[in-house]
Motif scaffolding. Structure first.
Motif, mmCIF file in Angstrom:
data_model
loop_
_atom_site.group_PDB
_atom_site.id
_atom_site.type_symbol
_atom_site.label_atom_id
_atom_site.label_comp_id
_atom_site.label_asym_id
_atom_site.label_seq_id
_atom_site.Cartn_x
_atom_site.Cartn_y
_atom_site.Cartn_z
ATOM 1 N N PRO A 247 0.985 -1.268 -0.108
ATOM 2 C CA PRO A 247 0.142 -0.045 -0.113
ATOM 3 C C PRO A 247 0.868 1.149 0.097
ATOM 4 O O PRO A 247 0.304 2.287 -0.447
ATOM 5 N N ALA A 248 2.088 1.153 0.407
ATOM 6 C CA ALA A 248 3.039 2.619 0.616
ATOM 7 C C ALA A 248 3.651 2.544 -0.528
ATOM 8 O O ALA A 248 4.227 3.666 -0.772
ATOM 9 N N ILE A 249 3.903 1.761 -1.789
ATOM 10 C CA ILE A 249 4.959 2.199 -2.614
ATOM 11 C C ILE A 249 4.621 3.362 -3.553
ATOM 12 O O ILE A 249 5.443 3.952 -3.914
ATOM 13 N N GLU A 250 3.000 3.358 -3.815
ATOM 14 C CA GLU A 250 2.984 4.483 -4.624
ATOM 15 C C GLU A 250 3.016 5.767 -3.951
ATOM 16 O O GLU A 250 3.419 6.822 -4.475
ATOM 17 N N TRP A 251 2.874 5.685 -2.405
ATOM 18 C CA TRP A 251 2.986 6.998 -1.894
ATOM 19 C C TRP A 251 4.618 7.410 -1.939
ATOM 20 O O TRP A 251 4.853 8.431 -1.887
ATOM 21 N N VAL A 252 5.421 6.289 -1.552
ATOM 22 C CA VAL A 252 6.899 6.831 -1.656
ATOM 23 C C VAL A 252 7.201 7.132 -3.206
ATOM 24 O O VAL A 252 8.060 8.183 -3.484
ATOM 25 N N ARG A 253 6.688 6.526 -4.351
ATOM 26 C CA ARG A 253 7.041 6.962 -5.685
ATOM 27 C C ARG A 253 6.515 8.557 -5.924
ATOM 28 O O ARG A 253 7.313 9.332 -6.461
ATOM 29 N N SER A 254 5.533 8.779 -5.170
ATOM 30 C CA SER A 254 4.788 10.205 -5.367
ATOM 31 C C SER A 254 5.722 11.142 -4.441
ATOM 32 O O SER A 254 5.955 12.256 -5.077
ATOM 33 N N GLY B 276 11.319 -1.209 -8.762
ATOM 34 C CA GLY B 276 11.959 -1.596 -9.879
ATOM 35 C C GLY B 276 11.299 -0.324 -11.018
ATOM 36 O O GLY B 276 12.046 0.050 -11.991
ATOM 37 N N SER B 277 10.215 -0.346 -10.841
ATOM 38 C CA SER B 277 9.543 0.846 -11.862
ATOM 39 C C SER B 277 9.790 2.174 -11.572
ATOM 40 O O SER B 277 10.147 3.058 -12.683
ATOM 41 N N LEU B 278 10.019 2.637 -10.413
ATOM 42 C CA LEU B 278 10.649 3.617 -10.113
ATOM 43 C C LEU B 278 11.920 3.835 -10.574
ATOM 44 O O LEU B 278 12.284 4.997 -11.119
ATOM 45 N N HIS B 279 12.903 3.031 -10.411
ATOM 46 C CA HIS B 279 14.199 2.981 -10.967
ATOM 47 C C HIS B 279 14.217 3.276 -12.238
ATOM 48 O O HIS B 279 15.009 4.071 -12.963
ATOM 49 N N LYS B 280 13.331 2.475 -13.156
ATOM 50 C CA LYS B 280 13.141 2.753 -14.555
ATOM 51 C C LYS B 280 12.700 4.071 -14.795
ATOM 52 O O LYS B 280 13.574 4.675 -16.088
ATOM 53 N N GLU B 281 11.849 4.691 -14.167
ATOM 54 C CA GLU B 281 11.464 6.038 -14.728
ATOM 55 C C GLU B 281 12.597 7.248 -14.575
ATOM 56 O O GLU B 281 12.685 7.999 -15.174
ATOM 57 N N LEU B 282 13.212 7.001 -13.259
ATOM 58 C CA LEU B 282 14.345 7.994 -12.852
ATOM 59 C C LEU B 282 15.298 7.663 -14.000
ATOM 60 O O LEU B 282 15.973 8.756 -14.178
ATOM 61 N N ALA B 283 15.616 6.617 -14.174
ATOM 62 C CA ALA B 283 16.819 6.320 -15.187
ATOM 63 C C ALA B 283 16.483 6.854 -16.637
ATOM 64 O O ALA B 283 17.410 7.559 -17.263
ATOM 65 N N LEU C 190 15.102 -7.334 -3.871
ATOM 66 C CA LEU C 190 14.897 -6.446 -4.903
ATOM 67 C C LEU C 190 15.548 -7.021 -6.077
ATOM 68 O O LEU C 190 15.020 -6.838 -7.406
ATOM 69 N N LYS C 191 16.531 -7.614 -6.103
ATOM 70 C CA LYS C 191 17.213 -8.499 -7.272
ATOM 71 C C LYS C 191 16.419 -9.470 -7.932
ATOM 72 O O LYS C 191 16.103 -9.606 -8.911
ATOM 73 N N GLU C 192 15.742 -10.528 -6.957
ATOM 74 C CA GLU C 192 14.931 -11.444 -7.283
ATOM 75 C C GLU C 192 13.754 -11.040 -8.091
ATOM 76 O O GLU C 192 13.147 -11.818 -8.920
ATOM 77 N N SER C 193 13.223 -9.780 -7.576
ATOM 78 C CA SER C 193 11.975 -9.432 -7.993
ATOM 79 C C SER C 193 11.878 -8.827 -9.354
ATOM 80 O O SER C 193 10.831 -8.528 -9.919
ATOM 81 N N THR C 194 12.952 -7.893 -9.615
ATOM 82 C CA THR C 194 13.131 -6.894 -10.531
ATOM 83 C C THR C 194 14.171 -7.151 -11.526
ATOM 84 O O THR C 194 14.465 -6.627 -12.695
#
Length: 579
Positions: free
Chosen positions: A485-492, A525-532, A551-555
């Motif tokens: 539930p928190a990841i979109e809040w962190v990305r925002s 992972g999605s945030l990393h790609k957006e920032l890249a 993070l490595k196993e998931s992304t």
């Protein structure tokens, strides 16, 4: 494992017999008799509160003492009827005929089974979901409901008290013209005397006497009077009612009425009963219909019983006691009690405090209490009919007054005003709708706050600069976990930080973050790609190795990491990005 070890494992109370001396027996007998003098009037009063005949309160008062002596682990705990469980039981005892005892006894059996299930599944931790403000709101609301339910007895109004606060108050206010002067006078005087006797033990009379023996005698006498005040008031008012009613044509008091003498029959609880519908027609209810009527009480009542019993055990026995063992003892007290016509029981804080103050040494003190109750059932029951209902109402009211915890409000207001809301919701809704719904809504509000905090973690955002003038944005979550539930809040939050402070490397400080779930990891992972794509590097600082693995196993992305703040300068210089 020897037979002796098996015996101790099955019946922990047997350990107390090892080295049990005559002095222990005397101390336990004194404490047991003292508690017995307290539980006799309370049992009669709580049975009336539950909508049952008075003897059912005494049936509920003796089984728990014996069972807990064998299975319990805290010597101070006394098991028996309580005002709170009596109130919750009263919601199911008003259908007429013989259905009241049938429902109460069945609820006792089901409560014991549920508590045993909680013990087997190690679910004692469920009570941890009930926070202190919710507990305070719940107990305060039940104290108000119990107190108002006794107004009819106190004012001499006939009819059942019920467990609905609003309807009870409407009924009392609508019948004020029928108030009986004798009952009101007796009830108010009884409450006053009970409250004064409660404070008597705090008065230091003995200090004015020089003789040590006289001081001990005075102190002991005051303590006995203050501790046995309920029994004393019931005894005096009963004698007064007996003598008055014998001399007058019309008795000025409403009396308890005939109390069945003798011990209860040991038999299976009834799984069917007969009730009266709204038209006065007799209806037979089978087990399924009885269970349907009991509804949420079959779960909420055992949880409340466990909450109270565990709290008492921890208060007197410390944190080393086994919650599972206490669950088993409480469960068997209810299951065995159901075969002896008991209504639901749990630990009583007031009687446990009396037990502790009386110098009890082992749980065997409960056996002495049980013997006294059984003697009362066999020898004194015919005389209980002269107890005025106003006196029993006074006993209940003077006890529940101190369940209303006003003193918690001020420190909560100063320290955590948010926690006042679940307590207030519990209190108001318990009065307006019912204690079960009020408790569920209060717990729901608490859980909602916990979910909100997990979904909206506090982010500390700072734009900093290294010694060599490289700007970077430091994001510091203040929670130990980042879940879906928190990841979109962190990305925002990171996007807003870049908009506010301009483009700069982003450093996510994970020093206090110890866990990611799969969804949160994919979100990172999605945030990393957006920032890249925006040519903004993302670093994880002080991240635990487990987080890197997740993070490595998931992304399948190797996130740039900074092991410690001291390496921050060097790694940022290597990025060759400066804003």
């Amino acid at each position: 494992m020897t037979l002796k070890d098996w015996g101790y494992r099955l019946f922990p109370g047997l350990k107390w017999l090892h080295g049990y001396t005559g002095q222990d027996a005397v101390a336990d007998m004194i404490a047991g008799v003292t508690v017995g003098l307290t539980v006799l009037p309370q049992g009669l009063a709580y049975a009336t509160l539950a909508g049952l005949e008075p003897q059912y309160g005494l049936y509920s008062a003796f089984v728990g003492g014996i069972v807990y002596a064998l299975l319990g682990s805290c010597r101070q705990v006394t098991i028996g009827p309580t005002a709170l469980l009596a109130l919750m039981t009263s919601r199911h005892t008003g259908f007429g005929l013989g259905s009241g005892p049938a429902y109460a006894i069945l609820l006792c059996l089901i409560s014991g089974v549920v508590e045993m299930g909680m013990a087997v599944l190690k679910l004692g931790a469920l009570v941890d979901l009930i926070s202190l403000p919710v507990t305070v709101g719940f107990t305060s609301a039940t104290a108000v409901i119990i107190g108002t339910s006794q107004l009819k007895g106190l004012l001499g109004l006939r009819g059942g008290s019920g467990s609905d606060f609003i309807n009870t108050m409407r009924s009392v206010l609508g019948n004020l013209s029928q108030v009986r002067r004798g009952d009101v006078t007796l009830g108010l005087v009884s409450i006053t005397v009970l409250l004064l006797l409660r404070k008597l033990k705090d008065v230091k009379f003995a200090g004015r006497v020089r003789s040590l023996r006289a001081q001990q005698l005075i102190s002991g006498t005051i303590w006995v009077i203050a501790t046995g005040r309920n029994a004393l008031v019931v005894l005096v008012t009963s004698v007064l009612a007996y003598s008055t009613c014998k001399q007058m044509d019309t008795c000025p008091y409403i009396l308890t009425g005939k109390v069945k003498s003798g011990l209860p029959n040991i038999t299976l609880p009834k799984f069917e009963t007969t009730i009266l519908d709204k038209n006065g027609t007799e209806l037979t209810q089978n087990f399924e219909q009885m269970v349907s009527e009991l509804g949420p009480s079959m779960l909420i009542l055992p949880i409340i019983a466990v909450l109270g019993n565990v709290a008492i055990s921890k208060a007197f026995g410390g944190a080393g006691l086994s919650a599972t063992r206490e669950l088993v003892a409480l469960s068997m007290s209810n299951i065995c009690g159901a075969f002896c016509s008991s209504m639901p029981v749990t630990g009583s804080f007031s009687r446990s405090a009396v037990n502790h103050a009386s110098g009890v040494r082992t749980p065997l003190g409960g056996c002495y209490t049980s013997v006294l109750v059984l003697l009362a059932l066999g020898l004194l029951a015919p005389y209980f009919q002269y107890i005025p209902k106003a006196a029993l109402s006074a006993v209940i009211i003077s006890a529940v007054i101190f369940m209303i915890e006003f003193e918690v409000i001020r420190p909560l207001w100063r320290c955590s005003r948010r926690e006042l809301l679940p307590g207030a919701i519990t209190f108001v809704m318990s009065l307006a709708v019912g204690v079960e719904i009020g408790l569920l809504l209060g717990v729901g509000a608490d859980v909602a706050f916990l979910v909100y905090r997990a979904a909206r973690p506090v982010l500390s955002v700072s734009k900093l600069q290294t010694i060599n003038g490289i700007n970077y944005i430091l994001i510091r979550p203040k929670h130990s976990s980042l879940y879906f539930p928190a990841i979109e809040w962190v990305r925002s939050g990171i996007s807003k930080a870049l908009t506010t402070h301009g483009t700069a490397p982003v450093v996510l400080d994970c020093a206090h973050v110890h866990d990611f779930d799969f969804t949160a990891a994919r979100g990172m992972g999605s945030l990393h790609k957006e920032l890249a794509k925006a040519n903004v590097p993302l670093f994880l600082m002080s991240a635990h190795k487990d987080i890197g693995v997740i993070l490595k196993e998931s992304t399948s992305i190797d996130f740039p990491t900074i092991d410690c703040p001291d390496d921050l300068e060097c790694i940022l210089e290597q990025t060759c990005i400066s804003v």
